[in-house]
Every structure is written in structure tokens, then in C-alpha cells.
Scaffold this motif. Structure first.
Motif, short mmCIF file in Angstrom:
data_model
loop_
_atom_site.label_atom_id
_atom_site.label_comp_id
_atom_site.label_asym_id
_atom_site.label_seq_id
_atom_site.Cartn_x
_atom_site.Cartn_y
_atom_site.Cartn_z
N PHE A 176 41.34 35.58 63.52
CA PHE A 176 42.04 34.08 64.27
C PHE A 176 43.35 34.51 65.64
N TYR A 177 43.72 36.40 64.95
CA TYR A 177 45.19 35.82 65.83
C TYR A 177 44.56 36.36 67.16
N ILE A 178 43.27 37.57 67.68
CA ILE A 178 42.87 38.14 68.54
C ILE A 178 41.87 36.87 69.34
N THR A 179 41.37 35.95 68.43
CA THR A 179 40.59 34.68 69.17
C THR A 179 41.93 33.49 69.82
N ALA A 180 42.76 33.53 69.36
CA ALA A 180 44.25 32.66 70.19
C ALA A 180 44.66 32.87 70.94
N MET A 181 44.74 34.56 70.81
CA MET A 181 45.13 35.58 72.11
C MET A 181 44.54 35.58 73.14
N ALA A 182 42.60 35.14 73.02
CA ALA A 182 41.86 35.07 74.18
C ALA A 182 42.14 34.69 74.30
N LYS B 83 28.93 33.89 76.57
CA LYS B 83 28.23 33.04 76.65
C LYS B 83 28.69 31.94 75.85
N LEU B 84 29.67 31.62 74.61
CA LEU B 84 30.48 30.63 74.12
C LEU B 84 31.50 30.32 74.43
N SER B 85 31.97 29.17 73.76
CA SER B 85 33.08 28.56 74.16
C SER B 85 34.03 29.30 73.17
N TYR B 86 36.04 28.80 73.34
CA TYR B 86 36.97 29.14 72.62
C TYR B 86 36.61 28.92 71.40
N THR B 87 35.96 27.28 71.56
CA THR B 87 35.90 26.99 70.52
C THR B 87 34.61 27.34 68.98
N THR B 88 33.55 27.62 69.83
CA THR B 88 32.96 28.30 68.88
C THR B 88 32.99 29.71 68.88
N LYS B 89 33.99 29.83 69.68
CA LYS B 89 34.16 31.58 68.76
C LYS B 89 34.93 31.03 68.03
N ASP B 90 36.50 30.35 68.11
CA ASP B 90 37.10 29.50 66.27
C ASP B 90 36.43 29.59 65.71
N VAL C 126 32.99 30.24 64.52
CA VAL C 126 32.33 31.59 64.08
C VAL C 126 33.30 32.53 63.65
N VAL C 127 34.60 32.55 63.76
CA VAL C 127 35.48 33.14 63.30
C VAL C 127 35.97 33.28 61.99
N ASN C 128 36.05 30.97 62.55
CA ASN C 128 35.82 30.80 60.81
C ASN C 128 34.73 30.66 59.65
N GLY C 129 33.68 30.85 60.33
CA GLY C 129 33.39 30.21 58.97
C GLY C 129 32.54 31.94 59.03
N PHE C 130 32.80 32.95 59.67
CA PHE C 130 32.82 34.61 58.98
C PHE C 130 33.58 34.70 58.13
N VAL C 131 35.65 34.55 58.60
CA VAL C 131 36.30 35.00 57.22
C VAL C 131 35.59 33.67 56.04
N VAL D 84 37.35 42.82 63.98
CA VAL D 84 36.12 41.65 64.22
C VAL D 84 36.44 40.51 65.19
N GLY D 85 38.21 40.23 65.49
CA GLY D 85 38.60 39.20 66.21
C GLY D 85 37.92 39.89 67.88
N PHE D 86 37.43 40.75 68.38
CA PHE D 86 37.96 41.51 69.28
C PHE D 86 36.62 41.39 69.25
N VAL D 87 35.33 41.41 68.62
CA VAL D 87 34.06 41.48 68.41
C VAL D 87 33.73 39.72 69.04
N ILE D 88 34.23 38.89 68.13
CA ILE D 88 34.07 37.82 68.53
C ILE D 88 34.49 36.81 69.86
N VAL D 89 35.57 37.29 70.29
CA VAL D 89 36.33 37.37 71.21
C VAL D 89 35.13 37.46 73.08
#
Lengths: 310, 377
Positions: free
Chosen positions: B189-195, B281-288, B290-295, B272-277
Motif C-alpha cells: 500500500f505504501y508503495i502505491t501511495a508513494m507512486a 495502462k492502469l490508473s492509480y485507483t485501479t492499482k490501489d 489491485v493491491v487491496n484485492g491482492f492483500v 509486491v507494491g512495486f510490481v503493482i505500481v
């Protein structure tokens, strides 16, 4: 030697040409205005100068150094006050400013001194322990400025620093900008408020659709487009015959009368004496006379066919 | 770089959402579960009785001591012997639900047969029988060499050896480790937030871009700061779990390897965060999302929310142990937290985690490189 030299800069975003062969020179110590409507390319021009977006073509020299080759050396001497307030909500006013001071290589002790000076400069001492969400719009803008100038930069980019604030805060900020300039900083000031640019700037470049369409001192720009002057005279009474006489005077282009004012459009630099003599001969009492010179807005309208706030 | 780390940690620690989700929420889970499981830790708690299908085809020499042992009062407290004539009948009995496990004495061989996955009761039983056979073998050896057997039947139950406290994880210990691993996974989550904060010309990042600092320095510092926060959370979790519920005997814990496991599992979450980031072609909302779903999926599958659900996962997909690192890493971590834990399991899980890190890191690098090339066009 110019502090900024842009030569034939082009920047595209997809099919949109944000900067179109833009060239510019700014001399040290100037308070230089970039005037243009929203979307004209002012912010993009600043971004390209700081290599926030790389230019597609053209050359950029700042402090006689090349961007992006000497990027870090240039950035050390430059400050930016972005259009949107760019600070950290979880840090206090003091911490925000100190963070940016430390970012420019000052030790914590030096950073503290610079921070205190910047806080005093923008008059935020009473609010230094507050966090940004606790500040009003005007105070936020002042914090935004403090973060951009805390390292005492030689060149400051101010991108519409007075957007959406009250008149009192605006005046404080404008005075801050003048003071920074008096202390020796070169300032690039962008705005679509032509009144501010008129008040502050020595020289102005008018930007539209990514191009500089005119550049010079305010008088130079106005002279380029000014062909008429309008004399507005407050009179006690006026007859249709007298109106006809005024219209027939040499260099008078148009006369309009809306009680108690008569507006006479004259060719540029026409003496007012014949007009005033005519009124005097007809025993018309006049109590005030103003001559309207064109504003930068008029200049912009004349050059582009649109107003600044379209 | 230190400036970035210092101010970033300060900001994160002041962010209410971070404090809640990263610190308060895991503690609530542990606290809630601890209260729920308090009955399990009470003195009155006894292991449930296991029905043992007993099949014997041996001589009196081996049969009598064993049956004497199995009918001991202490052993009878948690097993009930159900004799069968043959292994086939015993299997039928297990299939019919008449017994849970099969204990077979064939000659001198004593075997406990049960279906994977094992429950804690089976583990206990196996540990006791292992202890029994070790002592029995020793007696036989002594007898064969003409030395009188020093043990009486009642001594076969070595109270210290069969004391499983500190050897077998309690439910709370098991859950603490699972939650701590999930906490480390929150690093993603931290990594997607950072990105998300690193959008060019946007917000405070604009000032960072305009400052005389290298982007890589900035990213590295922020990653380190998030890493530090996760480590702090893990320390807090274990501290809370130990000092509030007395989980884990500190004299058993191997702190060096525990810290190493925290570093490794945190690296996993961050990677894992870096992979998802890096996903294109995905927006940051979608990436968030994906992270939520994955965890969330990993937490459910590996028993993070419902203790024991990992056994269901492993029952249907035994390979999941190697794919969902948290399940495997948990066993490794438990091994270094409990007395006589098998550190081989820990080092194996660390090795596998290393492989995961290499794979995820490579994917992330390739995706980022691809995105950069795509962006250049």
C-alpha cells in the motif's frame, strides 16, 4: 548576460502543442511578467525551464549554464512558487519550510535560521506551529511562497501566486514579491490578472497558444496597439449642435454622450486644447477630465482578438 | 536522503489513516482474537479426545508395554482407543468417522497414520508416541545388552519431554505471526501511495522535482522510511502480543533470525507494491484496488482473518504453500519463535522468499522499463 535564454523551445503533449517555438530572454534583476490566458503555456514554459518536463526541441540556458546538463547546479539557485499550494499537510508551517531549506543542502542549524527569516518575511510567525489544513487561503499562499524562497534563490518562478485569495492577502503577497525583487532576486511572474502584471512587472511577454506574441516594457506593448485615446469629460449640459461641432474637430474619431459624461475618441497624441476651447466657447462647464490609455488587456485583445480571461 | 527519511516518517506517523490501518487495526485484531481465545488459554482447557483406531499384529514383547502406556490415565485423558483387527477395517472406521487416526503396531514398528493436513491434536499425539518409541528402543537396547531396564512404566511419560508448551504454537501465537506477515504485506500500500504522489508537476512532488535532488535518491529514501515504519509496526505487534497475552517465551525466541525474517517479509510486501505500481495502462485507483484485492485474498487464503482457513487452502491446493509466501514464511517464523523449532524450515522459507523477491523484482523492473520505453514514444 541574460539570466534566462530560451531558444526555439517546442513541447508537445500528444497532439497538443503546448510550447511552439518559444524564445525568451530575461535579464538579471528583472521582474518579468508572463501574461496569457489559462492554457496559454505559461506553466509549461516554467516546467520546461526547470526540466520538470523535458523540451522536445530547442535550447535552455539559465545562469549561463545548460539545462538539463547542469540541472542540479541550476536548481540549487532557483526557487519555485507553484500555482497550486504545494506543501505537506502533516507537517507544521515551520517544518514544511525547514524541510525545503534542508532539501537545498543547508544543515539543520542553517535551515532553522533560514526558516525563521522566511516565516518573518511572509508574516507567518503567529501561525508557525499550525498545519496547512488549519490555515486560510491567504495564509496558505504565503506558506507556499515561504517554501519557495527559504533558500534565498537568485531566480524565482512565481506561477499565479495570488489565485483565489482575498484582496488583503493579495496586497501582502504583491508587496512581498516587490521586496524580493528589491533584494536582488530575478522574478518570473505568470498571471492572467493583467492588473497585477501592470503593477509589478518591468517587462512583459504575452503568451498565447504556446507562443510569445509580443514582448517588451508595458509602454512599448501599449504603443504597439494604441491608435486612439479616449478623453472622458464631465459636463453640465450639451446640445446636439455642440456634439456635431465636436465630431467635426480634426483628429476626433467618435463622440458619445451619456449625461453627465462626454467620451471623445481621439487619434493618439492629439492635443486636447481644441476640444476644451470648443466647450469653453459654448459656455459649457466641465469639472473633470480623464484620458484612458489602453491596458494590457486591451493590448492582448488587439493582438489575439480575445480577452485574457476567456 | 536523511532529510527525506526523517520528514517522511514524521508525516506517516501523523497520518490518522496510517495510524489506524497500520497500527490500531492489527492490534484490534490481535486484541479481539486474544479475548475470543482466552478460554483456550484457561487452566481448564483440555485437548479434545481423539479416537484412535488401534491395529496390532505384534508379539507380547512389544504389545504389552505399548498398551500399558496407552491406557495410562494421563494418556487416556485425550485419546480413546478403538481396536480393529486389520488395517483395512481401521481405514473403513476412519472413513466412517468412527476414528480420527490409525495407530498401527506391526512387529516392532509403531506408526501413526492420518490424513494431511494434521490438526494440533495429531501433532501432540505424534510427539508423545515419538517420545514413547525413543524410550522403548532405549529399553530394548539395554535389555539386549543384558542391562536391567531402569524404567518403570510410569516413567515412560517424561513430563519434561512431553511438555509441549513452547514447542507447539498456541492459536494466538499462530495468529500473531500471521497478522505480522500480513502487516508486512501492507508495505505494498505504501508503495502505491508513494507512486501516486509522484505525478509530475503535481502537489508537493513538483517542489521535489524542482529541487536539486536526484529522483532515485528521493524514491530510495521514501522506500526506506516506509520500511522503517513497517518494522516499527512489527515490533509493536509482537510487543503487544507478548506483554498483553504472554505469547512466546522470550527465552525461546531467536531474535536475530526473527529480525531477519521481518526484513525479508517486509521486502516482499514492498516488492509486491512495486510490481503493482509498474503494471501498465492502469490508473492509480485501479492499482490501489489491485493491491487491496491482492492483500485481502492472501490474508483470507492464509488464515489471516479466519485462523485455520489456510488448512482449507492447502487441502485443495497443496502448492499454495510455495506460491503464497505468507503461509510458508509463517511456519518458518514460528520455528524460530518456539522452543526446539526446526530452523531448517526457517532457512528454507527464507530461501524461497528470496526466489520470490528475485522474480517479483525482475517483473517489476521489466514492466517499469517497458513503460518508460512506451512513454518515450
Amino acid at each position: 548576460m541574460p539570466i534566462i535564454e530560451l531558444d526555439h523551445i517546442t513541447k508537445r503533449f500528444g497532439d497538443t502543442v503546448a510550447l511552439n517555438d518559444l524564445s525568451l530572454r530575461v535579464e538579471p534583476g528583472e521582474l518579468f511578467g508572463l501574461l496569457g490566458p489559462n492554457g496559454a503555456g505559461k506553466t509549461t514554459a516554467i516546467s520546461v525551464m526547470l526540466n520538470l518536463y523535458p523540451a522536445d526541441s530547442g535550447t535552455i540556458r539559465i545562469f549561463d549554464q545548460s539545462m538539463p546538463k547542469d540541472e542540479l547546479a541550476i536548481k540549487r539557485r532557483v526557487g519555485i512558487v507553484p500555482q497550486h499550494v504545494s506543501v505537506y499537510d502533516q507537517l507544521t508551517v515551520y517544518e514544511n519550510i525547514q524541510f525545503f531549506a534542508e532539501l537545498y543542502g543547508f544543515s539543520p542549524t542553517e535551515a532553522k535560521q533560514k526558516t525563521e527569516a522566511a516565516i518573518a518575511f511572509v508574516e507567518l510567525t503567529a501561525h508557525q506551529k499550525k498545519r496547512p489544513p488549519e490555515l486560510s487561503g491567504g495564509l496558505l499562499r504565503r506558506l507556499n511562497i515561504a517554501c519557495g524562497i527559504v533558500h534565498e534563490p537568485e531566480l524565482i518562478f512565481m506561477d499565479e501566486p495570488t489565485v483565489a485569495i482575498d484582496p488583503q492577502s493579495r496586497n501582502t503577497i504583491l508587496e512581498n514579491i516587490r521586496e524580493l525583487n528589491r533584494r536582488g532576486a530575478t522574478i518570473i511572474y505568470t498571471s492572467h490578472y493583467m492588473e497585477e502584471v501592470e503593477m509589478l512587472c518591468d517587462r512583459v511577454a504575452i503568451v498565447d497558444e504556446g507562443k510569445i506574441i509580443a514582448e517588451g516594457t508595458q509602454d512599448e506593448l501599449k504603443d504597439r496597439v494604441m491608435t486612439l485615446e479616449t478623453a472622458r469629460i464631465k459636463v453640465d449640459a450639451l446640445t446636439p449642435n455642440l456634439l456635431e461641432r465636436i465630431e467635426s474637430l480634426e483628429h476626433v474619431q467618435k463622440v458619445e454622450y451619456e449625461e453627465p459624461f462626454i467620451e471623445v475618441s481621439l487619434d493618439k497624441d492629439t492635443p486636447l486644447a481644441p476640444l476644451l476651447d470648443t466647450l469653453h466657447q459654448e459656455h459649457v462647464h466641465f469639472t473633470s477630465i480623464t484620458v484612458d490609455r489602453p491596458s494590457l488587456n486591451t493590448v492582448f485583445l488587439a493582438l489575439t482578438g480575445k480577452t485574457l480571461r476567456e | 536522503m536523511w532529510t527525506f527519511i526523517k520528514y517522511d516518517v514524521k508525516q506517516r506517523m501523523r497520518d490518522r489513516a496510517t495510524i489506524f490501518w497500520m497500527l490500531i487495526f492489527p492490534l484490534i485484531l490481535i486484541f479481539g482474537l486474544g479475548t475470543m481465545l482466552s478460554a483456550v488459554f484457561s487452566d481448564e482447557f483440555k485437548l479434545p479426545v481423539t479416537d484412535v483406531a488401534y491395529v496390532e499384529s505384534s508379539t507380547d514383547q512389544y504389545r504389552e508395554p505399548l498398551e500399558s502406556f496407552l491406557t495410562d490415565e494421563d494418556i487416556q485423558a485425550f485419546i480413546r482407543l478403538v481396536p480393529y483387527d486389520s488395517l483395512e477395517e481401521a481405514e473403513t472406521g476412519v472413513n466412517d468417522g468412527d476414528a480420527d487416526v490409525i495407530l498401527q503396531l506391526d512387529g516392532s514398528d509403531l506408526t501413526l497414520l492420518y490424513e494431511e493436513p494434521a490438526t494440533i491434536e495429531f501433532d501432540v499425539l505424534e510427539a508423545i508416541l515419538t517420545q514413547y518409541t525413543a524410550i522403548a528402543n532405549q529399553q530394548i537396547s539395554l535389555a539386549e545388552s543384558g542391562v536391567a531396564a531402569p524404567y518403570e512404566n510410569e516413567n515412560w511419560l517424561d513430563s519434561e519431554s512431553v511438555d509441549l508448551s513452547g514447542k507447539t504454537p498456541s492459536s494466538l501465537e499462530y495468529f500473531t505471526v500471521t497478522i505480522s506477515i500480513m502487516t508486512a504485506l501492507f508495505g505494498s500500500f505504501y508503495i502505491t501511495a508513494m507512486a501516486r504522489e509522484e505525478q509530475p508537476n503535481t502537489g508537493s512532488y513538483l517542489r521535489i522535482q524542482a529541487a536539486p535532488v536526484q529522483t532515485i535518491q528521493y524514491r530510495l529514501a521514501r522506500t526506506v522510511s516506509r520500511y522503517v515504519i513497517i518494522l516499527l509496526q512489527l515490533i509493536l505487534l509482537f510487543w503487544f502480543s507478548h506483554f498483553v497475552y504472554r505469547t512466546f517465551d522470550l527465552s525461546n525466541v531467536q531474535f536475530g533470525t526473527l529480525f531477519l525474517s521481518w526484513l525479508a517479509i517486509t521486502a516482499y510486501g514492498v516488492t509486491v507494491g512495486f510490481v503493482i505500481v509498474s503494471l501498465p495502462k492502469l490508473s492509480y485507483t485501479t492499482k490501489d484496488a489491485v493491491v487491496n484485492g491482492f492483500v485481502a485474498i492472501i490474508m483470507i487464503l492464509s488464515g489471516g482473518y479466519v485462523p485455520g482457513f489456510d488448512q482449507v487452502t492447502l487441502h485443495y491446493a497443496p502448492w499454495a504453500e510455495y506460491v503464497f509466501m505468507p503461509i510458508f514464511m509463517r511456519d518458518g517464523m514460528l520455528a524460530i519463535l518456539l522452543r526446539d523449532g526446526d530452523t531448517t524450515v526457517f532457512w528454507q522459507s527464507l530461501g524461497l522468499l528470496g526466489i520470490h523477491l528475485i522474480i517479483l523484482g525482475t517483473i517489476s523492473y521489466l514492466l517499469a522499463k517497458g513503460a518508460k520505453r512506451h512513454g518515450a514514444h
